[in-house]
Design a protein around this motif. Structure first.
Motif, PDB file in Angstrom:
ATOM      1  N   GLY A   1       1.838  -0.930   1.615  1.00 51.83           N
ATOM      2  CA  GLY A   1       1.308  -2.051   1.788  1.00 51.83           C
ATOM      3  C   GLY A   1      -0.051  -2.296   0.950  1.00 51.83           C
ATOM      4  N   HIS A   2      -0.907  -1.283   0.599  1.00 50.40           N
ATOM      5  CA  HIS A   2      -2.077  -1.440  -0.042  1.00 50.40           C
ATOM      6  C   HIS A   2      -2.331   0.038  -1.104  1.00 50.40           C
ATOM      7  CE1 HIS A   2      -3.309   1.949   2.827  1.00 50.40           C
ATOM      8  NE2 HIS A   2      -2.758   1.216   3.544  1.00 50.40           N
ATOM      9  N   GLU A   3      -1.163   0.208  -1.606  1.00 51.74           N
ATOM     10  CA  GLU A   3      -1.158   1.227  -3.037  1.00 51.74           C
ATOM     11  C   GLU A   3      -0.639   0.649  -4.132  1.00 51.74           C
ATOM     12  OE1 GLU A   3       1.712   4.427  -2.562  1.00 51.74           O
ATOM     13  OE2 GLU A   3       2.299   3.616  -0.470  1.00 51.74           O
ATOM     14  N   LEU A   4       0.343  -0.472  -4.475  1.00 54.34           N
ATOM     15  CA  LEU A   4       0.687  -0.725  -5.499  1.00 54.34           C
ATOM     16  C   LEU A   4       0.002  -1.961  -6.107  1.00 54.34           C
ATOM     17  CD1 LEU A   4       4.508  -0.803  -4.726  1.00 54.34           C
ATOM     18  CD2 LEU A   4       3.374   0.804  -5.834  1.00 54.34           C
TER      19      LEU A   4
ATOM     20  N   TYR B   1      -5.869  -1.011  -6.023  1.00 54.09           N
ATOM     21  CA  TYR B   1      -5.445  -2.017  -5.212  1.00 54.09           C
ATOM     22  C   TYR B   1      -6.053  -3.072  -4.649  1.00 54.09           C
ATOM     23  CZ  TYR B   1      -2.962  -4.712  -1.376  1.00 54.09           C
ATOM     24  OH  TYR B   1      -2.270  -5.645  -0.521  1.00 54.09           O
ATOM     25  N   ASP B   2      -5.870  -4.257  -4.877  1.00 52.98           N
ATOM     26  CA  ASP B   2      -6.794  -5.327  -4.439  1.00 52.98           C
ATOM     27  C   ASP B   2      -5.960  -6.634  -4.345  1.00 52.98           C
ATOM     28  OD1 ASP B   2      -8.615  -7.505  -3.948  1.00 52.98           O
ATOM     29  OD2 ASP B   2     -10.352  -6.286  -4.402  1.00 52.98           O
TER      30      ASP B   2
ATOM     31  N   PRO C   1      -4.775  -8.344 -12.897  1.00 54.43           N
ATOM     32  CA  PRO C   1      -3.404  -9.008 -13.206  1.00 54.43           C
ATOM     33  C   PRO C   1      -2.258  -8.323 -12.580  1.00 54.43           C
ATOM     34  CG  PRO C   1      -4.075  -7.751 -14.801  1.00 54.43           C
ATOM     35  CD  PRO C   1      -5.106  -7.434 -14.151  1.00 54.43           C
ATOM     36  N   GLY C   2      -2.360  -7.274 -11.629  1.00 53.04           N
ATOM     37  CA  GLY C   2      -1.439  -6.532 -11.397  1.00 53.04           C
ATOM     38  C   GLY C   2      -0.558  -7.076 -10.298  1.00 53.04           C
ATOM     39  N   GLY C   3       0.770  -6.579 -10.411  1.00 53.83           N
ATOM     40  CA  GLY C   3       1.643  -7.262  -9.241  1.00 53.83           C
ATOM     41  C   GLY C   3       1.649  -6.092  -8.283  1.00 53.83           C
ATOM     42  N   HIS C   4       2.376  -6.420  -7.213  1.00 53.60           N
ATOM     43  CA  HIS C   4       2.250  -5.323  -5.913  1.00 53.60           C
ATOM     44  C   HIS C   4       3.460  -5.066  -5.425  1.00 53.60           C
ATOM     45  CE1 HIS C   4      -2.077  -6.271  -5.967  1.00 53.60           C
ATOM     46  NE2 HIS C   4      -1.835  -7.598  -5.890  1.00 53.60           N
TER      47      HIS C   4
END
Length: 672
Positions: A286-289, A311-312, A646-649
């Protein structure tokens, strides 16, 4: 409701009269050494299904091998059952329950008729499911879960397949349905799935489609509509679910109409989808991708995933380059000890592969959000190497031999050579047998290979690399000598590349996608694609034959929308990820016998106007097929990518739609 219950009771009673009395007792403790038991309830919606024949099966352990029935019994008047069986000696054996209920033979014919209602629940492996403790439910939801997850391992009414694909598929079924309650599983019912995507509503609608047959209203229509083109019609509800999963774009609207016959499950779809796909989002811990770029599967089907950014969840916060490598289990959980770090990892991009010894290699592109104070120029000149257990094998600055520069695509071959596409260096680095001290830079020179991006190895050990800035594909000999440059055939801004088992090479032409290297920044890429709301004219796929020739025209359809990653499955069919359009495309490959009748090489198998869409998708880069036939995609960027972060998660996984691939993918894909 009373009329429906009486109908089920009457049909089941007729069946019990014709079935004989040589079945296990409904109640009682499991006797004997090595014996265990399973209790449960057979339901349709909330209504018990009495006198259904309940069987415990051990799935076949090779493709086409027959499953073994371990025991059987009948459900009582309230749908309850208890069945005793001997536990298999093989702890990896996959166990499943079936409940058959339906029409008896016609009077006077003397013929046996297979019951059209078959409800199924996947128990799991013998190691995981010890039996005895806890009860299970068989209903339409558990049947859809089994039908989709096991779609590539189901032939008629039988389930079989090799390790680890079958075992992983059985586990994935539990991401869809909770077998202890018959309700929706937590993975599907909660964020990042749940009410955030349409997957839950699609799952419930498919369950309603089966419920109409369970009630005795729509079986004939269901079996006619679920029939895959060129294949026999299914004979029961479980087969129908599996056939829908394998041909999700066939007779979609007509199947949707059947869901109103017995609406039992909510929430459901209000209108027909473009295809009956179930796409799950996975997020690991839940907090790495953050900006996952691509996927490499190991021999057990675990997914190794590089990340662009730290990750943010807030895109307004500046995110520097990620220093972690994710590893997800086949069911989307973060693997023990993961994510991993060290070895010079920083801002990894599209490049990841596993070599024959099990080492995982990652290209450090140096992605970072605007505003990061670190100097990417000092960080995008290496690849990182990790052991199968996640330990970093490369030094703290990564392996830098071979003039690596902004590495993107990465591939390995059967001899253990590692191939790196240097997007910022107009070259390819070859690391012989995975030994960095022997790394050599291969630069064809001039403008012959500009912005090399994707790379793949064919059946002859040759490496093919896309030139995104030179509109071509370069072929290198197994020892690294440039042998041929292919242009034409629609090759325009090529990104991903994949090979098939027949020696062909498949190229995704981004059209308007400019690789963010050699002076082009991610912000420039974002600006270039921001206004593209329909398929770009140059978006296509090109097939290159083993001799370097191409068809006169590329393959085009509206499932291709800023195509990026590309993969080939175990039937040599082609899957394409798109950086726009929230869709994937499924194309007929060179082995046309594996395609629907009348579909030729390059034709779309997915709906030509839409592809397989999903509101769980954002902007996708990497795409790969796992040993269970699931198609994984990387939600690399948000749909509106704010350049600070800009990253997706998420990873998005289309369940059961492709022919499984033997992993790790080293060279051309192999099937089981």
């Amino acid at each position: 409701m009373r009329r429906r219950t009486l109908t089920l009771v009457a049909v089941a009673a007729l069946m019990s009269l014709s079935a004989g009395s040589s079945l296990a007792e409904v109640t009682g403790d499991p006797p004997g050494h090595g014996m265990t038991g399973q209790s449960g309830t057979v339901l349709s919606g909330d209504t018990p299904v009495p006198s259904a024949e309940v069987s415990v099966y051990q799935a076949g352990d090779e493709k086409g091998s027959a499953p073994r029935r371990l025991a059987r019994t009948r459900s009582d008047g309230r749908g309850r059952f208890h069945v005793a069986y001997r536990r298999p000696d093989d702890p990896s054996a996959v166990l499943y329950l079936t409940a058959d209920s339906g029409r008896p033979p016609r009077r006077g014919t003397g013929a046996h008729r297979t019951p059209p209602v078959r409800l199924v629940t996947v128990l799991g492996t013998a190691r995981e499911h010890r039996g005895g403790a806890g009860k299970v439910v068989l209903n339409e939801r558990t049947t859809v879960a089994a039908g989709f997850a096991l779609a590539q391992f189901t032939e008629g009414a039988e389930v079989s397949g090799p390790h680890p694909g079958l075992q992983n598929a059985a586990a994935v079924a539990h991401n869809l349905a909770d077998i202890t309650t018959g309700k929706v599983a937590k993975t599907l019912s909660t964020p990042p799935n749940g009410d955030r995507t349409s997957a839950l509503r699609t799952f419930n609608t498919l369950s309603d489609i089966l419920a109409g047959c369970t009630e005795g209203r729509t079986c004939d229509e269901l079996f006619r509509l679920a029939r895959r083109p060129g294949q026999p019609a299914p004979r029961d509800t479980f087969q129908a679910a599996a056939d829908i999963a394998r041909a999700p774009g066939h007779d979609v609207a007509a199947l949707f109409a059947l869901s109103s016959a017995a609406p039992r499950y909510r929430p459901a779809l209000r209108s027909a989808p473009d295809a009956w796909t179930i796409a799950l989002r996975y997020v690991g811990n839940g907090h790495e991708l953050d900006g996952p770029g691509n996927i490499a599967f190991d021999a057990q089907g675990n997914a190794w995933i590089p990340n662009n950014y730290v990750y943010d969840p807030d895109p307004r916060n500046t995110a520097c380059g990620s220093r972690v490598l994710s590893k997800l289990t086949p069911t989307g959980r973060s693997a023990p000890g993961a994510p991993f770090s060290g070895g010079g990892l920083y801002g990894a991009g599209f490049g990841i592969a596993q070599d024959p010894r099990g080492s995982v290699w990652v290209g450090n592109f140096g992605f970072q959000g605007t505003g990061c104070a670190l100097d990417a120029d000092r960080l995008y000149r290496s690849v990182s190497q990790f052991a199968p257990d996640g330990r970093a094998l490369s030094p703290r600055r990564g392996w830098r031999q071979g003039d690596i520069l902004q590495p993107q695509g990465l591939a390995t071959d059967r001899r253990g050579n590692v191939w790196v596409a240097n997007c910022g260096g107009r070259s390819v680095t070859r690391i012989p047998h995975g030994r960095p001290e022997g790394a050599r830079n291969i630069a064809p020179g001039g403008d012959s290979l500009v912005k090399p991006f994707g790379i793949a190895v064919d059946t002859s050990g040759r490496a093919w690399v896309t030139g995104n800035g030179s509109d071509n594909v370069t072929m290198l000999s197994p020892t690294g000598e440039p042998r041929r440059t292919v242009s034409g055939g629609g090759i325009k801004r090529p990104m991903g590349v994949a090979t098939d088992s027949l020696g062909n090479v498949w190229v995704s032409n981004g059209g308007a996608v400019v690789a963010p290297c050699e002076g082009t920044t991610p912000a420039m890429l974002a600006e270039a694609v921001a206004q593209i709301v329909t398929r770009h004219v140059d978006a296509s796929v090109t097939m290159i034959r083993s001799d370097g020739t191409t068809p006169a025209r590329p393959f085009v359809n509206d499932g291709l929308f800023l195509p990026w990653g590309i993969a080939v499955d175990g039937s040599d069919n082609v899957w394409v990820a798109n950086f726009g359009g929230h869709r994937i495309a499924h194309l007929c490959g060179a082995r046309t016998s594996a395609c629907p009748p009348g579909v030729r090489t390059g034709d779309p198998i997915s709906p030509a106007d839409t592809g397989y869409t999903s509101d769980g998708l954002d902007r996708n880069t990497g795409i790969q097929v796992d040993p269970s036939g699931n198609v994984w995609l990387a939600n690399n960027w948000r749909t509106v990518p704010v350049q600070t972060n800009p990253g997706g998660h998420e990873m998005v996984v289309f369940i059961g739609v492709a022919t499984p691939v033997r992993t790790p993918l080293i060279g051309a894909p192999r099937h089981f």
